[in-house]
Design a protein around this motif. Structure first.
Motif, mmCIF file in Angstrom:
data_model
loop_
_atom_site.group_PDB
_atom_site.id
_atom_site.type_symbol
_atom_site.label_atom_id
_atom_site.label_comp_id
_atom_site.label_asym_id
_atom_site.label_seq_id
_atom_site.Cartn_x
_atom_site.Cartn_y
_atom_site.Cartn_z
ATOM 1 N N GLU A 66 73.181 56.605 34.665
ATOM 2 C CA GLU A 66 71.851 56.000 34.710
ATOM 3 C C GLU A 66 71.053 56.376 33.465
ATOM 4 O O GLU A 66 70.410 55.515 32.852
ATOM 5 C CB GLU A 66 71.100 56.425 35.972
ATOM 6 C CG GLU A 66 69.714 55.802 36.054
ATOM 7 C CD GLU A 66 68.914 56.215 37.271
ATOM 8 O OE1 GLU A 66 67.767 55.760 37.380
ATOM 9 O OE2 GLU A 66 69.420 56.989 38.116
ATOM 10 N N LEU A 67 71.112 57.640 33.072
ATOM 11 C CA LEU A 67 70.406 58.069 31.862
ATOM 12 C C LEU A 67 70.907 57.316 30.635
ATOM 13 O O LEU A 67 70.119 56.900 29.783
ATOM 14 C CB LEU A 67 70.563 59.579 31.661
ATOM 15 C CG LEU A 67 69.820 60.459 32.658
ATOM 16 C CD1 LEU A 67 70.219 61.917 32.485
ATOM 17 C CD2 LEU A 67 68.320 60.273 32.538
ATOM 18 N N ASP A 68 72.228 57.113 30.542
ATOM 19 C CA ASP A 68 72.794 56.353 29.425
ATOM 20 C C ASP A 68 72.254 54.928 29.407
ATOM 21 O O ASP A 68 71.892 54.407 28.350
ATOM 22 C CB ASP A 68 74.322 56.316 29.500
ATOM 23 C CG ASP A 68 74.968 57.652 29.188
ATOM 24 O OD1 ASP A 68 74.282 58.546 28.635
ATOM 25 O OD2 ASP A 68 76.168 57.810 29.511
ATOM 26 N N MET A 69 72.199 54.293 30.579
ATOM 27 C CA MET A 69 71.712 52.916 30.660
ATOM 28 C C MET A 69 70.224 52.858 30.297
ATOM 29 O O MET A 69 69.790 51.935 29.598
ATOM 30 C CB MET A 69 71.963 52.392 32.071
ATOM 31 C CG MET A 69 72.144 50.914 32.205
ATOM 32 S SD MET A 69 73.179 50.047 31.001
ATOM 33 C CE MET A 69 74.732 50.841 31.108
ATOM 34 N N LEU A 70 69.452 53.827 30.737
ATOM 35 C CA LEU A 70 68.027 53.857 30.382
ATOM 36 C C LEU A 70 67.850 54.085 28.888
ATOM 37 O O LEU A 70 66.951 53.501 28.268
ATOM 38 C CB LEU A 70 67.298 54.933 31.187
ATOM 39 C CG LEU A 70 67.110 54.620 32.669
ATOM 40 C CD1 LEU A 70 66.645 55.858 33.422
ATOM 41 C CD2 LEU A 70 66.139 53.460 32.874
ATOM 42 N N ASP A 71 68.716 54.895 28.280
ATOM 43 C CA ASP A 71 68.648 55.127 26.831
ATOM 44 C C ASP A 71 68.958 53.863 26.042
ATOM 45 O O ASP A 71 68.423 53.657 24.960
ATOM 46 C CB ASP A 71 69.617 56.236 26.407
ATOM 47 C CG ASP A 71 69.101 57.620 26.736
ATOM 48 O OD1 ASP A 71 67.897 57.774 27.025
ATOM 49 O OD2 ASP A 71 69.925 58.564 26.712
#
Length: 107
Positions: A66-71
């Motif tokens: 999720e953090l990767d997608m938000l980044d």
């Protein structure tokens, strides 16, 4: 049980919420214009919501994917992917808005 969806003008809409459903599904099934292209696989970032900061402590920490997608997508300080938020009784009254990057617009 409810979630509260706030629109760009600050108007609030209480949506009936079902325990165990993804917040993205609740928003989509109530007919709101959230893109949510991947349908909940955490593969597109188009279900991004901005969570009211008063609610963030009640949410589980985002996983690495999720953090990767938000980044990869514009994300504000309070952004989360609604496909990764599972509605529980603890989230009754959760306040959020659909992030601008996730709003479907009429063609």
């Amino acid at each position: 049980m409810k979630i509260v969806l706030v629109d760009g003008d600050g108007r609030e809409q209480a949506l009936d919420a079902i325990e165990g459903w993804r917040v993205m599904e609740i928003i989509r099934d109530h007919g709101f214009p959230i893109i949510a292209e991947c349908g909940g696989a955490c593969a597109c970032g188009t279900c991004q919501v901005e969570v009211d900061p008063r609610w963030t402590a009640k949410l589980h920490d985002p996983r690495e994917d999720e953090l990767d997608m938000l980044d990869q997508n514009y994300a504000g300080e309070w952004s989360r992917l609604s496909c990764q938020l599972i509605f529980t009784p603890d989230l009754n009254g959760l306040r959020l808005r659909i992030a601008p990057v996730a709003l479907a617009t009429a063609a």
